[in-house]
Design a protein around this motif. Sequence first.
Motif, mmCIF file in Angstrom:
data_model
loop_
_atom_site.group_PDB
_atom_site.id
_atom_site.type_symbol
_atom_site.label_atom_id
_atom_site.label_comp_id
_atom_site.label_asym_id
_atom_site.label_seq_id
_atom_site.Cartn_x
_atom_site.Cartn_y
_atom_site.Cartn_z
ATOM 1 N N ASP A 1 0.835 -1.133 -0.203
ATOM 2 C CA ASP A 1 -0.152 0.157 -0.101
ATOM 3 C C ASP A 1 0.940 1.255 -0.008
ATOM 4 O O ASP A 1 0.615 2.387 0.685
ATOM 5 C CB ASP A 1 -0.859 0.095 1.246
ATOM 6 C CG ASP A 1 -1.966 -1.296 0.970
ATOM 7 O OD1 ASP A 1 -2.301 -1.615 0.082
ATOM 8 O OD2 ASP A 1 -2.253 -1.715 2.298
ATOM 9 N N ARG B 1 -1.653 3.032 6.729
ATOM 10 C CA ARG B 1 -1.310 3.167 5.533
ATOM 11 C C ARG B 1 -2.700 2.788 4.621
ATOM 12 O O ARG B 1 -2.813 2.968 3.568
ATOM 13 C CB ARG B 1 -0.028 2.351 5.137
ATOM 14 C CG ARG B 1 0.822 2.657 3.954
ATOM 15 C CD ARG B 1 2.126 2.638 3.805
ATOM 16 N NE ARG B 1 2.629 1.997 4.807
ATOM 17 C CZ ARG B 1 3.007 0.444 4.974
ATOM 18 N NH1 ARG B 1 2.694 -0.132 3.932
ATOM 19 N NH2 ARG B 1 3.747 -0.014 5.734
ATOM 20 N N GLY C 1 -5.038 5.692 4.948
ATOM 21 C CA GLY C 1 -4.613 7.123 4.442
ATOM 22 C C GLY C 1 -4.168 7.965 5.609
ATOM 23 O O GLY C 1 -4.189 9.239 5.086
ATOM 24 N N ASP D 1 -1.579 10.058 8.053
ATOM 25 C CA ASP D 1 -0.172 10.401 7.898
ATOM 26 C C ASP D 1 0.555 10.004 9.059
ATOM 27 O O ASP D 1 0.461 10.409 10.256
ATOM 28 C CB ASP D 1 -0.203 11.908 7.830
ATOM 29 C CG ASP D 1 1.302 12.484 7.411
ATOM 30 O OD1 ASP D 1 2.214 11.454 7.246
ATOM 31 O OD2 ASP D 1 1.578 13.513 7.272
ATOM 32 N N GLN E 1 -10.265 2.637 1.766
ATOM 33 C CA GLN E 1 -8.918 2.300 0.935
ATOM 34 C C GLN E 1 -9.396 2.291 -0.552
ATOM 35 O O GLN E 1 -8.850 3.013 -1.346
ATOM 36 C CB GLN E 1 -8.218 1.269 1.196
ATOM 37 C CG GLN E 1 -6.906 1.162 0.754
ATOM 38 C CD GLN E 1 -6.159 -0.065 0.962
ATOM 39 O OE1 GLN E 1 -6.895 -1.018 1.804
ATOM 40 N NE2 GLN E 1 -4.853 -0.283 0.794
ATOM 41 N N ASN F 1 -10.886 6.715 -0.733
ATOM 42 C CA ASN F 1 -9.476 7.293 -1.035
ATOM 43 C C ASN F 1 -8.716 6.804 -2.076
ATOM 44 O O ASN F 1 -7.632 7.149 -2.222
ATOM 45 C CB ASN F 1 -8.743 6.971 0.321
ATOM 46 C CG ASN F 1 -8.865 8.146 1.426
ATOM 47 O OD1 ASN F 1 -9.642 9.000 1.158
ATOM 48 N ND2 ASN F 1 -8.130 7.774 2.556
ATOM 49 N N PRO G 1 -8.540 11.162 -5.448
ATOM 50 C CA PRO G 1 -9.006 10.520 -4.278
ATOM 51 C C PRO G 1 -10.212 11.490 -3.809
ATOM 52 O O PRO G 1 -10.365 12.407 -4.443
ATOM 53 C CB PRO G 1 -8.147 10.281 -3.079
ATOM 54 C CG PRO G 1 -7.070 11.275 -3.463
ATOM 55 C CD PRO G 1 -7.007 11.615 -5.068
ATOM 56 N N PRO H 1 -7.814 12.965 1.244
ATOM 57 C CA PRO H 1 -6.476 13.776 1.800
ATOM 58 C C PRO H 1 -6.135 14.949 1.319
ATOM 59 O O PRO H 1 -5.487 15.725 1.824
ATOM 60 C CB PRO H 1 -5.476 12.735 1.467
ATOM 61 C CG PRO H 1 -6.023 12.003 0.063
ATOM 62 C CD PRO H 1 -7.129 11.908 0.347
#
Lengths: 485, 570
Positions: free
Chosen positions: A307, B124, B127, B129, B487, B491, B502, B508
């Motif tokens: 990912d 991850r 999404g 950080d 995911q 996103n 996204p 994001p």
Amino acid sequence: LFDPTTYASRALTIAAELVKNDEAVNGLDLVLETIHDDLVGDNNSEKKQKKGTSILDATTKQPVVNDIFRPHQLPDTHFMRFVVVTDERGPVDNKLPWLLVWESNHDGPPVEYLRACQTKALSGEDGVHLDFDRVFGACVAYPGLKSGERWIDWMMDHAVRAEAFYSGYRGVPKTRVDAAQRVHAVLRTYLDEHRARLAKMPRREVHAELRAHLAERVKQRVAHPDDPMFFGLEPDDLEPAIERGLGFQLRKFATYTMIACAVVLAIALLPVTVAAIAYLRYRETKDQPETAVRAVHGLPDLIAVEDRIVQNQLTHLVDLKPGRFRYVVQRIVLLAIDQLARVTFVHGELGGISSIHFARWVILHDRREDLPSHRRRHRLLFFSNYDFSWDSYLGEFVDRASGGLTAVWSNTEGYPRTKWLINEGADDEETFKQWARTRQIASQVWWSGVRYSSVENVNNDIAIHRGIARDHLTPDQLERWLLRL
Amino acid sequence: VDEAKEFPEIDPLTVPDTLEGADLSQIQAILFRGWGTAFKWSTFLFVEVSDDVAAARAWLAKVRAQIAWADNSGPTELPTADGAIPARLQLALTTRGMRKLGLDRDVIQRFPFELKAGMERRARVLGDDVDDRDTAGKNLETLEDYESDKPMPKDWKDQRRGGIDLSKCDAMILLYARTSAERQRIEDAQRKQVKDAGGRIQTSESSSRWMEKEPFGFADGLSQPRIRGIRGKKNVDSVPTAERNVVSAGEFLLGYRNEYNKVPKSPKFPLSHATHPGVDVGKNGTFLVFRKLEQNVLRFWKTFAALGKRYAGQPVAKGHTVPTDPHAAANWLAARAMGRWTNGNSTMTCPFDDGGERQSDDKINDFVYESDPDGLRCPIGSHVRRANPRDQRGGPIEESWKVVKRHRVLRRGRAYGRLFDAQRLLAKIIADDGATDAEIAAHAALPAQVEETDAAPAPDPTDETSSGLLFICLQANITHGFEFVQQIWNNNPGFHGVFQEPDVIAGPGGSRFSIPAEPVRLRLEDPFPDAPDKDPDCDDRLGMPRLVVTRGGGYFFVPSRDTVDLLITG
């Protein structure tokens, strides 16, 4: 066969035995780790360094510098990986030697490709780092890049044929994939800037204006090769990937004829066919599928590298069920998939799955002919370069292609219980995913040549590129083409 | 352990996929209702229980008597310092909490990986950080491995902006009350109950008064799946497409058959266990995802107001343009980004304007994307189309529905912070009369943030606290549910063929947003690329701003009545 598109998209798999020397193998691990850290942290990118996402060396705390092997410098390569195949799951009394495997998805005949790699690696050009010797140095009897033809011979001696190979944009060379991406980017920017005016124009004129703009940009690029204002295009970018022609149609006809003949043969030999199917069913009831008690989850070292970009990778290794029968069935299934992937599944989807860039099945044959057949361990190695997450990809297998998938892997050990070769199996989502995860092996180095694009994006770019290269489109074609932008 | 013998396989066809005839007294009531109309005020307490097992269990025994169950068998009132008042309580636990309550460690290990790892370790995938270079490859084996060294996303650490750390949370108490004053009273009682048992409230999150809108001003909670065997509203169920909204019970509850026609793996005791042989701890339980989403409402409407001015009057289809009036144009563009108008009507059924009134319940969800494969009415990348792609996953329509049903979640979130009248806000922004942000906010803040019966004063509308969503969703498999939607749909920069875009609403930020149109598409960019809150490192300065920031969250297990009892007695 008359069809130039068949020259593009080739699958090279080099599998070479590693020397039984811990020092050499540890050295290889370090080499692969350096290349990996560079690719994951994208240490060559200044922005990533600024953001602090580059991988640091454990002792010096400096960004890892990869002056060993930079995959993006390989000629005409779409995706590649290096995998050390150990034999952790193998029985204690029947281990197989470790292998280093190089998976490369490239264009053109393998020998020419290898020669181009060799030439580039030895060119001494500034900044070229393709040191095959440091990667393959730990392999038995590796001759070295500088040994001329012997290097190519050695590589080809260790090449394993792909039993089945699929590409989401088969026949499109890497140079045309990149060109299409650049062309789309230039058109995209132009549209953003001039949308208000273009939106009031007839479609035909929009197309003509975009065409003229692109031609002008290419002309400027050629005239001012060093002016950064015209970067983003290359001199031959007006040339799109060629479309499939008569040669492809002939090939398709020949393949379907062969399949029809096989079916006729199976019917003609009805008693044999029935006996084989009955025997298969009997064997299925005797199989020992693995039952999973825990819910599916990934092993930490596999998850750690996932990912990060649009694509992910899967390297999957599993023993074929012992004996001759399963081996033959496996070859037939893969042969069928391979043939269909050449002529039927050529529009960016494989049995309903539209997220695969390149995938291949390879059989690592057990050459120990002195062993009885039930002791020999043929292994099925599967490489996939796919879009989005592991879970969504394996989910697509279950949702869309469980029959085909089950046909392939029902011949391998531990697979969830199957019925009539294609039924059940992957239908059992959790058990299937657990089975797939436990047989996944880590890919030490993996590189994608299209890190921002899904298969759909690549194919869309290619279609846009073809459309802009034509000066006349029908009204319907024009409408579809403009929607692609 | 002989796993095949200890955990024998069940034939899925012997297990129901419906709640018809199910023992509803086992299931917590939140699975069926969010109590929006009856209990408009809610608060969520994040509890750290005592390290002493006996004390923790004694606390749980008290909570046990306060939980509302799906068959209405729980108490209808909750205790306060001065008498019981009508309210509701629900309970959710982390694996850490279950460990501290003394549940068998092997059983906890059989809970799903993501529950043990926690939301922080799924950064991850989600999404978020986070610098996970040191922890991602960490070997997770014991429960302590899972609980320690959780990475913390940057935005969650920022406490001044409402960031919360739930990495050491054991339990979540969900409270629902009629008025904000009553909410305060039951919350105080719960705090005392925790403290008396040697525990501690780590943090709490309180909602605003419930309304059918989320903070940006769009109608919310319109498309909820319906669990098979539970009747919905009569007029909605009679719509021909309503069946497509009915999802097998196993997608939301453990112990039932799901949309794969299988029974999801559930944490169990082995058959040979001395006291609880073969007991299924998961059965009738579900998984709860909590996520605090800060929404930058002012930035949202300022962005669309500026874009409205820029695109007003541009052609988008034969005979149609973006409205020429800047206010209407801003609404038009925002509706394209959302996929619905602020009143909730879909841009599929109302492509040119919001259709006036909000459609009735049977109409508002009665649409499919089949007639709009290119997104000319509802952009492919719009928030609502991503969150539930309906028939648009490619291939045969029924096939797509089948697959989409495997990823539905039940949403139970509530808004928090200041709420605004979006249209007043937009009008004030467009008037461009030199008003400061605080003045714009004060002008458009919704009045009456407390019940009339409440003694508490109305909060100051210019108060600097942020607003957003206390997002909550329920599903039997977090990987298939929340994580997949986040995911692979929301996103995903390559969702259904879009390129590097996204979700523009909840994603994001930093990427453009394409609105398909004829003859050529619009592609929105940030009208304020030099705004002070712009991420200086973003790859594309003209990419749309980040409108939603996650400020914390966690994964929880919502236990059944039997499992709560088992945890109390051990």
